[in-house]
Design a protein around this motif. Structure first.
Motif, PDB file in Angstrom:
ATOM      1  N   GLU A  39       7.142   3.368   5.479  1.00 15.06           N
ATOM      2  CA  GLU A  39       6.137   4.671   5.846  1.00 15.06           C
ATOM      3  C   GLU A  39       5.956   5.306   5.058  1.00 15.06           C
ATOM      4  O   GLU A  39       4.991   5.944   4.528  1.00 15.06           O
ATOM      5  N   GLN A  40       7.364   5.992   4.402  1.00 14.11           N
ATOM      6  CA  GLN A  40       7.517   7.168   3.461  1.00 14.11           C
ATOM      7  C   GLN A  40       6.688   6.519   2.079  1.00 14.11           C
ATOM      8  O   GLN A  40       6.093   7.409   1.428  1.00 14.11           O
ATOM      9  N   ASP A  41       6.869   5.271   1.709  1.00 16.71           N
ATOM     10  CA  ASP A  41       6.462   4.755   0.366  1.00 16.71           C
ATOM     11  C   ASP A  41       5.026   4.858   0.561  1.00 16.71           C
ATOM     12  O   ASP A  41       4.346   5.013  -0.369  1.00 16.71           O
ATOM     13  N   MET A  42       4.529   4.396   1.751  1.00 13.97           N
ATOM     14  CA  MET A  42       2.997   4.230   1.853  1.00 13.97           C
ATOM     15  C   MET A  42       2.296   5.591   1.669  1.00 13.97           C
ATOM     16  O   MET A  42       1.193   5.744   1.180  1.00 13.97           O
ATOM     17  N   ARG A  43       3.157   6.572   1.862  1.00 15.23           N
ATOM     18  CA  ARG A  43       2.227   8.081   1.651  1.00 15.23           C
ATOM     19  C   ARG A  43       2.410   8.211   0.405  1.00 15.23           C
ATOM     20  O   ARG A  43       1.373   8.832  -0.196  1.00 15.23           O
ATOM     21  N   GLY A  44       3.375   7.909  -0.628  1.00 18.90           N
ATOM     22  CA  GLY A  44       3.227   7.887  -1.997  1.00 18.90           C
ATOM     23  C   GLY A  44       2.308   7.111  -2.529  1.00 18.90           C
ATOM     24  O   GLY A  44       1.679   7.459  -3.550  1.00 18.90           O
ATOM     25  N   TRP A  45       2.210   6.073  -1.835  1.00 17.27           N
ATOM     26  CA  TRP A  45       1.123   5.009  -2.671  1.00 17.27           C
ATOM     27  C   TRP A  45      -0.306   5.760  -2.277  1.00 17.27           C
ATOM     28  O   TRP A  45      -1.049   5.454  -3.025  1.00 17.27           O
ATOM     29  N   ASP A  46      -0.553   6.538  -1.330  1.00 17.42           N
ATOM     30  CA  ASP A  46      -1.835   7.117  -1.056  1.00 17.42           C
ATOM     31  C   ASP A  46      -2.075   8.154  -2.250  1.00 17.42           C
ATOM     32  O   ASP A  46      -3.170   8.310  -2.795  1.00 17.42           O
ATOM     33  N   GLU A  47      -1.100   9.003  -2.619  1.00 15.86           N
ATOM     34  CA  GLU A  47      -0.951   9.825  -3.768  1.00 15.86           C
ATOM     35  C   GLU A  47      -1.541   8.762  -5.231  1.00 15.86           C
ATOM     36  O   GLU A  47      -2.435   9.189  -5.887  1.00 15.86           O
ATOM     37  N   VAL A  48      -0.809   7.807  -5.216  1.00 22.19           N
ATOM     38  CA  VAL A  48      -1.019   6.997  -6.448  1.00 22.19           C
ATOM     39  C   VAL A  48      -2.597   6.423  -6.422  1.00 22.19           C
ATOM     40  O   VAL A  48      -3.386   6.453  -7.430  1.00 22.19           O
ATOM     41  N   THR A  49      -2.976   5.939  -5.187  1.00 19.52           N
ATOM     42  CA  THR A  49      -4.220   5.455  -5.136  1.00 19.52           C
ATOM     43  C   THR A  49      -5.374   6.349  -5.514  1.00 19.52           C
ATOM     44  O   THR A  49      -6.315   6.064  -6.185  1.00 19.52           O
ATOM     45  N   LYS A  50      -5.010   7.644  -4.938  1.00 19.78           N
ATOM     46  CA  LYS A  50      -6.114   8.793  -5.397  1.00 19.78           C
ATOM     47  C   LYS A  50      -6.131   8.954  -6.747  1.00 19.78           C
ATOM     48  O   LYS A  50      -7.186   9.161  -7.347  1.00 19.78           O
ATOM     49  N   ILE A  51      -4.947   9.065  -7.548  1.00 18.79           N
ATOM     50  CA  ILE A  51      -5.115   9.288  -8.927  1.00 18.79           C
ATOM     51  C   ILE A  51      -6.001   8.153  -9.821  1.00 18.79           C
ATOM     52  O   ILE A  51      -6.695   8.257 -10.431  1.00 18.79           O
ATOM     53  N   ALA A  52      -5.626   6.664  -9.093  1.00 21.49           N
ATOM     54  CA  ALA A  52      -6.015   5.688  -9.887  1.00 21.49           C
ATOM     55  C   ALA A  52      -7.477   5.668  -9.505  1.00 21.49           C
ATOM     56  O   ALA A  52      -8.174   5.349 -10.341  1.00 21.49           O
TER      57      ALA A  52
END
Length: 136
Positions: free
Chosen positions: A56-69
């Motif tokens: 769940e915590q990793d997926m929050r980080g994924w959200d950040e990377v997705t926004k940047i991408a």
């Protein structure tokens, strides 16, 4: 003469509903466990295979990377990289490579969601909802 408080009466239907809710909670817990184990992603180059974490915590980080991408794609930037850390260590990805990871994640995660919904729709719900046969 004793009086019976009917408001405390537990019916068979009430017990069945409680049992069903407990089994649904077990399905959700197993779904979360399975979603969190991560998956292997092969970059197809010298970076090799990385284990991508999906807690769940990793997926929050994924959200950040997705926004940047997504911002990079909107600006037509196919070459800049984003630093991420996988279970294998740090690695750089382009916005397009991140999109490939998102597609790989969907291939890993969607069957788990589908299986959890199928289990919840069963009547009766199996006793052992952790059995792999229900999650294939």
């Amino acid at each position: 003469m004793a009086t019976i408080d009917l408001s405390k009466l537990v019916t068979a239907d009430m017990k069945a509903a409680q049992t069903r809710q407990a089994r649904i909670a077990a399905i959700i817990a197993e779904r979360e466990r399975r979603l969190g184990v991560g998956f292997a992603h092969d970059f197809g180059d010298t970076r090799g295979v990385h284990r991508i974490a999906t807690s769940e915590q990793d997926m929050r980080g994924w959200d950040e990377v997705t926004k940047i991408a997504n911002a990079m794609l909107a600006l037509n930037d196919p070459v800049s990289t984003i630093d991420i850390v996988t279970e294998a260590g740090p690695v750089q990805v382009t916005a397009i490579e991140w999109q490939h990871i998102l597609i790989a994640a969907a291939a890993f995660r969607q069957p788990i969601w589908t299986a959890s919904f199928a289990l919840q729709a069963m009547n009766p719900i199996p006793l052992d909802v952790t059995d792999d046969q229900y999650w294939l």
